[in-house]
Design a protein around this motif. Sequence first.
Motif, PDB file in Angstrom:
ATOM      1  N   GLY C  56       3.334 -29.006 -49.067  1.00  0.00           N
ATOM      2  CA  GLY C  56       3.671 -30.140 -49.477  1.00  0.00           C
ATOM      3  C   GLY C  56       3.991 -31.171 -48.581  1.00  0.00           C
ATOM      4  N   LEU C  57       4.139 -30.945 -47.310  1.00  0.00           N
ATOM      5  CA  LEU C  57       4.651 -31.753 -46.233  1.00  0.00           C
ATOM      6  C   LEU C  57       3.871 -32.844 -46.052  1.00  0.00           C
ATOM      7  CD1 LEU C  57       6.625 -29.385 -44.179  1.00  0.00           C
ATOM      8  CD2 LEU C  57       7.651 -31.015 -45.863  1.00  0.00           C
ATOM      9  N   ASP C  58       2.387 -32.407 -46.406  1.00  0.00           N
ATOM     10  CA  ASP C  58       1.228 -33.263 -46.244  1.00  0.00           C
ATOM     11  C   ASP C  58       0.335 -33.304 -47.283  1.00  0.00           C
ATOM     12  OD1 ASP C  58      -0.969 -33.479 -42.934  1.00  0.00           O
ATOM     13  OD2 ASP C  58      -0.405 -34.884 -44.643  1.00  0.00           O
ATOM     14  N   THR C  59      -0.444 -34.463 -47.449  1.00  0.00           N
ATOM     15  CA  THR C  59      -1.377 -34.513 -48.392  1.00  0.00           C
ATOM     16  C   THR C  59      -2.912 -34.265 -47.970  1.00  0.00           C
ATOM     17  OG1 THR C  59       0.117 -36.128 -49.000  1.00  0.00           O
ATOM     18  CG2 THR C  59      -1.358 -35.530 -50.663  1.00  0.00           C
ATOM     19  N   PRO C  60      -3.623 -33.526 -48.815  1.00  0.00           N
ATOM     20  CA  PRO C  60      -5.181 -33.664 -48.234  1.00  0.00           C
ATOM     21  C   PRO C  60      -5.666 -35.057 -48.643  1.00  0.00           C
ATOM     22  CG  PRO C  60      -4.626 -32.104 -50.136  1.00  0.00           C
ATOM     23  CD  PRO C  60      -3.362 -32.614 -49.906  1.00  0.00           C
ATOM     24  N   THR C  61      -6.768 -35.381 -47.901  1.00  0.00           N
ATOM     25  CA  THR C  61      -7.578 -36.322 -48.274  1.00  0.00           C
ATOM     26  C   THR C  61      -8.472 -36.314 -49.354  1.00  0.00           C
ATOM     27  OG1 THR C  61      -7.520 -36.602 -45.716  1.00  0.00           O
ATOM     28  CG2 THR C  61      -8.694 -38.322 -46.897  1.00  0.00           C
ATOM     29  N   SER C  62      -9.105 -35.175 -49.432  1.00  0.00           N
ATOM     30  CA  SER C  62      -9.445 -34.972 -50.680  1.00  0.00           C
ATOM     31  C   SER C  62      -9.488 -33.164 -50.903  1.00  0.00           C
ATOM     32  CB  SER C  62     -11.003 -35.223 -50.506  1.00  0.00           C
ATOM     33  OG  SER C  62     -11.715 -34.517 -49.704  1.00  0.00           O
ATOM     34  N   GLY C  63      -9.737 -33.178 -51.953  1.00  0.00           N
ATOM     35  CA  GLY C  63      -9.670 -31.558 -52.684  1.00  0.00           C
ATOM     36  C   GLY C  63      -8.191 -31.241 -53.147  1.00  0.00           C
ATOM     37  N   GLU C  64      -8.108 -29.997 -53.689  1.00  0.00           N
ATOM     38  CA  GLU C  64      -6.876 -29.726 -54.351  1.00  0.00           C
ATOM     39  C   GLU C  64      -6.300 -28.048 -53.914  1.00  0.00           C
ATOM     40  OE1 GLU C  64      -7.777 -30.246 -58.552  1.00  0.00           O
ATOM     41  OE2 GLU C  64      -9.584 -28.600 -58.397  1.00  0.00           O
ATOM     42  N   ILE C  65      -4.807 -28.283 -54.035  1.00  0.00           N
ATOM     43  CA  ILE C  65      -4.403 -27.005 -53.850  1.00  0.00           C
ATOM     44  C   ILE C  65      -3.574 -26.740 -55.152  1.00  0.00           C
ATOM     45  CG2 ILE C  65      -2.535 -26.209 -52.247  1.00  0.00           C
ATOM     46  CD1 ILE C  65      -3.107 -28.280 -50.023  1.00  0.00           C
ATOM     47  N   ILE C  66      -3.679 -25.592 -55.490  1.00  0.00           N
ATOM     48  CA  ILE C  66      -3.037 -25.299 -56.707  1.00  0.00           C
ATOM     49  C   ILE C  66      -2.407 -23.808 -56.487  1.00  0.00           C
ATOM     50  CG2 ILE C  66      -3.467 -24.696 -59.257  1.00  0.00           C
ATOM     51  CD1 ILE C  66      -6.177 -26.431 -59.046  1.00  0.00           C
ATOM     52  N   LEU C  67      -1.036 -23.742 -56.960  1.00  0.00           N
ATOM     53  CA  LEU C  67      -0.124 -22.820 -56.810  1.00  0.00           C
ATOM     54  C   LEU C  67       0.118 -22.499 -58.365  1.00  0.00           C
ATOM     55  CD1 LEU C  67       1.207 -20.774 -55.206  1.00  0.00           C
ATOM     56  CD2 LEU C  67       3.314 -22.225 -55.416  1.00  0.00           C
TER      57      LEU C  67
END
Lengths: 322, 259, 251
Positions: C56-67
Motif C-alpha cells: 500500500g506504499l505505492d499504487t498500481p496505474t491499473s489493475g487491482e490488488i485484493i486481500l
Amino acid sequence: MAVMVLGCLDRRAGELTTITIGYQPSTHQIAALVAAEQGWWEEDLAQFGITKVVLKEFPSGPPEMHAMLAGELQFAYVGAAPPISAIYEGLDAKIIAGVQTQGSALVLRPELADSYTGPESLRGLRIGTFPPGSIQHTVLSRWLLDNGIDPNTEVDLKAMGPSDAATAIGARTVDAVFLPSPTPTIIVAEGNGVIVEWSGTMWPDHACCCLVASGKMLRDHPEIVSQIITTHIRATDYEIAHPEEAAEIYAKWMGANVATIKDSLAVSDMHWTHDPHLLVDSTLAYADIIFDLNRARYEGMGLTVLGETDIFDTRLYDELTR
Amino acid sequence: MKLTAVIRENGLSLLPLILVLLLWEVTAGYVVKDPLFLPRFSAVMSAIYTLRNLLVPDLLTSLYHFAIGLTLAFALALPLAIAMGWFRPVFKAVDPIIEIVRPIPPLAWIPLAIVWIGLNDYAAGFIIFIGAFFPILIDSYSGFRDVPRVLVETGMVLGCIGDRKLIRHVALPYALPSIATGTRVGMGVGWMCVVAAEMFGVGDSGLGYRLFQKFYFLHQMDYVIAYMLVLGLLALVLDRMFRYFVEERLFRWKKGIVK
Amino acid sequence: MGHQLVLRNVTRTFDAENGSREALEQINLEVKPSEFLCIVGPSGCGKTTLLRMIAGLDTPTSGEIILDGKPVLGPSPDRGMVFQEFSLFPWRTVLKNVEFGLKIQGKRDIKRTAERYIELVGLTGFEHSFPSQLSGGMKQRVAIARALATEPAILLMDEPFGSVDAQTRNLLQVELLEIWKRTKKTILFVTHSVDEAVYLADRVVVLSSRPGRILDVLAVDIERPRKRTSWQVNALREQLLMLLGSPAPVK
C-alpha cells in the motif's frame, strides 16, 4: 591581537600632525563648528606643524570622555560634569576655557504638558536624558532632590542620546526628555512635546559646556593649547555677534532645519561665554554631587572630592585675556 | 591521594587557565599599571565582591530577559520547523523569507524593538528572541526534513496513517537531537544578545544594562570586566546544565549507553 | 480454500522526462493462505515496486490488488513489512520497537505480546538494548518480530537479509522458516538470490527484466528441511537461472 598591539603603540609614537577635537551635536558648541567652517582651526594651527584638525562627534559627554580616556582626543567641547567622573577614574585633562552656561530644557509630551504645575507633576514619569555623569543628568537629579523627589525611585530616568530621545518621545516610549538645545525646539517643531522648564530656572547660571585639554597637550604643547583657546575665543565672539549666521552654520553641519535652529537660539536660555571662571562654582558643586553618588567606590580608591586645581587650569586663558 | 588524581585528570584543562590569570595579574599590576587600561585580576575579583548586592538582581533580570526570549523563540520555531521540515511546499514558501531575515544581526532590531514594544523587559526579550530563533528553527527543520524514508514507511505499515501520527511517533523523536542542538546553539546566541538587548536602557537592571548604562559612562573599568566575567560564566553554566539535563539524559540512545 | 491475496492485471507505469516508463506489466497472481511465496528477478525488474504496491506504499496505474476480499488502498498493519534497510526506530529499545505497532493500535497488554514475539525471534534478554548495540542480523530479527507483533494477515519481506553477511544470512533463513512454521503466516519474500528462493519458498515467481512480467511460477515440491546442495535443489536452481537468463517473452 597583533592589530590591537599595533593600534595601541601607534598612538603613542610619532610627531604631532593631527589634532582631534571632540564635540556634540548641540547649539551649545556652535563655536567649534564656526571655527571649523571658516577653516580657522587649521589656519591657526598650521604654524605648529599641524596639518589636519579632525572634529569627532559624540551623542553625549560620557562616551566623549571615554574616548578621551583612551587617548583619542586632545581637546573636547563637553559639559563640565563628564570630565569630573573621568578625572576621578584617572583622566589626565583640565578645563581650559568656558563654552556656555544653562541651555537645557525639560520637554513634556503635549498631553501631559497641560497638567504640568512643577516638579511634583513629574512623579512616576519616565524621562529620557543624558547618561549619568552628564550635566543634564546631574542638574535634573539635583533639582528633583531639592524638590523632595528621589530621582532613583520616584521617576524613571532613562539614559539616551539626543536623537534617541527625540525618537522616544515621538514614539511615546518616554513621557518627557531633558536635553540641551536645539533638540527641545526640534521636538516642539515636530509636535511631539512642549517645553515646560529651562535649566536656568532649575539651577541659575549653572555651568554647562566647557573646553577641555588633555594633560599631555598642556605639558608638551602649551603653545598649541594657547592657540586653541585664542581660536575658541574668536569663534565665541563671532557667534555672539552673528547668531543668524551661527544658526546657519549649525544647520548646515547637522543637516537640520535652519528655521528651527534659529527658533531654538531665540528661545533658549543658554549664554555663550569663553570665561572659565564663570563655571567654577557650579562645577565644584558637580564634583561634590558626583562624589556623593559614588562615595563607596571613590573612598575605597582613596580619593577625596576634586578641588578647583584638580579640574581647571586657567593659566593660559588668564594670560591671553590679561 | 584523591586530590592528585583529580589534578592529574583535569590538569591539562586547568593549568593554562591559572597561567592566564597569573599573567593577567602580573601584566596589569607591574607592566601596564593603568587601572583604566587594564584592571588587575585581583581588583576585578574584589569588584565582584563589592558589587554583590547589585550583581544578584542584575543577574536575575538578565536571566528573566533570557527566559522570555528563549521561550518565545522555542514556541515559535518548533511548530514552524515541523511545518517546514515535513511539508515541502511550506518550506519552499517560507524559506526565502527566513533566509533574508536571518542574516540581520539582532542588534539591528533594537531601534524597532524600542518603537514597537517600548523600553521594557519585553523589548529586551525580543532581541534575545531574534538571536535564538533562527538556530533553533534551522536545526529543527533539518531534523524533520532528514527523517529517513524507511522509518516513515515503517511507521505507516505499522499503523501510523496520516501526517499527525507520523510526525508525533516517527518524525519528532527522530528530530529531537537536532532540536536539542539547535536549542543549545540558540541559547548561546541568545545569551550573547542579552548585553545588546539591555544596553539601550530597556528596563532598570540587568548585567548588560549595568555595564553599559552605568559602568561605561562612569568609566569604571574594573566593574566592567567583573560583569564581563559574570556574563561569560553564566553562559557556561547555562550550557553545561542544558547538556547535562537534556542531552545526557534524553539522548542516551545516540551513544548506545544503556542505564 | 480460497485465495488470500489476488493481483489482477496489475500494471505500474512511471512518468519520466522523456515519456513514461513501464515498470510492471499485467501482473496476475494468486496467493494461498500460509503460503511462502518468493519473487525473484533481475535488478530493476520491479519486484520491490510490486511488493510496495501490495503493502500500500505505492499504487498500481491499473489493475487491482485484493486481500481477503478487500481492495488494498493504502498501508496498514494488516500487511506487515520488513525492509531491506535497517528500519528499527533508533530511539526505542528492542522491546519498545516491537511494541510500536501495538501501541499505535491502542492494544492492551502490549508488553507481554511484544515479549512473546521477541522470544519467537530468539532475542530474549535483549529487550532493553538499543538498535545501535545490535548486529545486523539481530536488527532484522527485531524487525521481523515487530512486523509480526501486530498479527498481520500477510508478511511482506523485501530482501530482508541483503545487508548481512552470508553465514548470518543462512542462519536467518533457517530461523525464518521456524517462525513461519510456528505462526503459519502467509509470506511474500522478494529476493534476487535464486539460492535463497529455492531454500525458502513453496512457489517461486520469476519476473522478467523491465518491464517486469511474470515469466513463470515454479512450485518447489521439495520436503523441508532442504539440503542446499541436494540434486533436487540444484535442478530447480538451474531451471530458475535459465529462466532468468532469457529475455522478456514476446507478447
